[in-house]
Motif scaffolding. Sequence first.
Motif, mmCIF file in Angstrom:
data_model
loop_
_atom_site.group_PDB
_atom_site.id
_atom_site.type_symbol
_atom_site.label_atom_id
_atom_site.label_comp_id
_atom_site.label_asym_id
_atom_site.label_seq_id
_atom_site.Cartn_x
_atom_site.Cartn_y
_atom_site.Cartn_z
ATOM 1 N N LYS A 44 0.824 -1.200 0.000
ATOM 2 C CA LYS A 44 0.000 0.000 0.000
ATOM 3 C C LYS A 44 0.862 1.256 0.000
ATOM 4 O O LYS A 44 0.448 2.293 -0.477
ATOM 5 N N GLU A 45 2.051 1.155 0.527
ATOM 6 C CA GLU A 45 2.955 2.303 0.593
ATOM 7 C C GLU A 45 3.776 2.451 -0.693
ATOM 8 O O GLU A 45 4.712 3.225 -0.743
ATOM 9 N N GLY A 46 3.476 1.652 -1.728
ATOM 10 C CA GLY A 46 4.188 1.782 -2.999
ATOM 11 C C GLY A 46 5.221 0.709 -3.244
ATOM 12 O O GLY A 46 5.912 0.730 -4.247
ATOM 13 N N PHE A 47 5.346 -0.253 -2.340
ATOM 14 C CA PHE A 47 6.290 -1.336 -2.551
ATOM 15 C C PHE A 47 5.656 -2.379 -3.456
ATOM 16 O O PHE A 47 4.442 -2.527 -3.513
ATOM 17 N N LYS A 48 6.503 -3.122 -4.155
ATOM 18 C CA LYS A 48 6.020 -4.150 -5.077
ATOM 19 C C LYS A 48 6.543 -5.507 -4.653
ATOM 20 O O LYS A 48 7.587 -5.618 -4.033
ATOM 21 N N ASN A 49 5.812 -6.539 -5.017
ATOM 22 C CA ASN A 49 6.168 -7.900 -4.646
ATOM 23 C C ASN A 49 6.833 -8.601 -5.831
ATOM 24 O O ASN A 49 6.273 -8.636 -6.913
ATOM 25 N N ILE A 50 8.015 -9.126 -5.607
ATOM 26 C CA ILE A 50 8.658 -9.963 -6.606
ATOM 27 C C ILE A 50 9.128 -11.230 -5.905
ATOM 28 O O ILE A 50 9.999 -11.182 -5.029
ATOM 29 N N ASN A 51 8.500 -12.329 -6.222
ATOM 30 C CA ASN A 51 8.826 -13.628 -5.616
ATOM 31 C C ASN A 51 8.787 -13.580 -4.088
ATOM 32 O O ASN A 51 9.666 -14.113 -3.412
ATOM 33 N N THR A 53 9.233 -10.995 -2.125
ATOM 34 C CA THR A 53 10.057 -9.946 -1.536
ATOM 35 C C THR A 53 9.502 -8.590 -1.951
ATOM 36 O O THR A 53 9.160 -8.382 -3.109
ATOM 37 N N CYS A 54 9.431 -7.651 -1.015
ATOM 38 C CA CYS A 54 8.957 -6.305 -1.319
ATOM 39 C C CYS A 54 10.116 -5.449 -1.808
ATOM 40 O O CYS A 54 11.190 -5.455 -1.215
ATOM 41 N N VAL A 55 9.883 -4.720 -2.895
ATOM 42 C CA VAL A 55 10.889 -3.825 -3.463
ATOM 43 C C VAL A 55 10.224 -2.493 -3.782
ATOM 44 O O VAL A 55 9.011 -2.427 -3.996
ATOM 45 N N ILE A 56 11.019 -1.431 -3.811
ATOM 46 C CA ILE A 56 10.481 -0.110 -4.146
ATOM 47 C C ILE A 56 10.222 -0.013 -5.643
ATOM 48 O O ILE A 56 9.180 0.429 -6.077
ATOM 49 N N ILE A 57 11.202 -0.450 -6.427
ATOM 50 C CA ILE A 57 11.113 -0.385 -7.877
ATOM 51 C C ILE A 57 11.373 -1.782 -8.427
ATOM 52 O O ILE A 57 12.252 -2.489 -7.937
ATOM 53 N N CYS A 58 10.625 -2.180 -9.419
ATOM 54 C CA CYS A 58 10.854 -3.492 -10.028
ATOM 55 C C CYS A 58 12.269 -3.541 -10.609
ATOM 56 O O CYS A 58 12.734 -2.567 -11.214
ATOM 57 N N PRO A 59 12.957 -4.656 -10.445
ATOM 58 C CA PRO A 59 14.316 -4.778 -10.981
ATOM 59 C C PRO A 59 14.313 -4.845 -12.502
ATOM 60 O O PRO A 59 13.257 -5.036 -13.116
ATOM 61 N N PRO A 60 15.500 -4.716 -13.124
ATOM 62 C CA PRO A 60 15.584 -4.818 -14.580
ATOM 63 C C PRO A 60 14.946 -6.125 -15.055
ATOM 64 O O PRO A 60 14.942 -7.116 -14.325
ATOM 65 N N THR A 61 14.434 -6.111 -16.245
ATOM 66 C CA THR A 61 13.756 -7.223 -16.918
ATOM 67 C C THR A 61 12.364 -7.498 -16.353
ATOM 68 O O THR A 61 11.758 -8.505 -16.694
ATOM 69 N N THR A 62 11.840 -6.606 -15.484
ATOM 70 C CA THR A 62 10.476 -6.751 -14.972
ATOM 71 C C THR A 62 9.774 -5.392 -15.003
ATOM 72 O O THR A 62 10.421 -4.351 -15.121
ATOM 73 N N SER A 64 5.777 -3.407 -13.474
ATOM 74 C CA SER A 64 4.640 -3.563 -12.579
ATOM 75 C C SER A 64 3.400 -2.932 -13.199
ATOM 76 O O SER A 64 3.257 -1.712 -13.209
ATOM 77 N N PRO A 65 2.475 -3.759 -13.714
ATOM 78 C CA PRO A 65 1.273 -3.199 -14.347
ATOM 79 C C PRO A 65 0.291 -2.599 -13.347
ATOM 80 O O PRO A 65 -0.497 -1.734 -13.692
ATOM 81 N N ASP A 66 0.343 -3.051 -12.098
ATOM 82 C CA ASP A 66 -0.644 -2.614 -11.115
ATOM 83 C C ASP A 66 -0.009 -1.994 -9.867
ATOM 84 O O ASP A 66 -0.680 -1.759 -8.884
ATOM 85 N N ASN A 67 1.287 -1.754 -9.904
ATOM 86 C CA ASN A 67 2.039 -1.218 -8.759
ATOM 87 C C ASN A 67 1.988 -2.134 -7.552
ATOM 88 O O ASN A 67 2.127 -1.682 -6.418
#
Length: 182
Positions: A44-51, A53-62, A64-67
Amino acid sequence: MEIIIIIIIIIAIINKWIAKAMNFFIKRRTTRFLTMRLIRSWQKEGFKNINGTCVIICPPTTYSPDNVICIPCIPDCTLCLNSTDCEVCDEGFVLKKDGTCAEECDNGQFVNSEGKCEDCTNTDCVKCNSQAPNECIECPATKYLDGTVCKDRCPDGSIPNAANFFCTPCNTSCKTCETTVD
């Protein structure tokens, strides 16, 4: 291109720090309920889930269509904004006009300085000079390359080289020739 690489490195460092902080916090909490609640609040605070893990910005090669979640880009793509269009291709690949990555441009195109395919300005060219897109470096099999121009037949003073489809100059003392050693 160098700025993109630096940004990617900074993003990777930030994401690793956040992952370590999240893992530390999650290990301290023993219940699944608190872990899921924490992940949801971070998203909710703008972090994204990748596998997981919460990240601020999606890493290269990914991207986020829905943030909320990071999704892989199309193959051979380093930076994308959606599931079909690449912005920057992996090293060794070029960005085609349709937003995909390939090892080389289509016929009638060249690679510009940004690694993107552009049309040759001379429509007779199969391949053209990237520094001068009106100059051909390869012609279709029905034409011969005379200098930097594709022609139906070689001009006087040269003969067609059927193996390479280019015009070979005659000996300088000949106006026409059957071989280059006449």
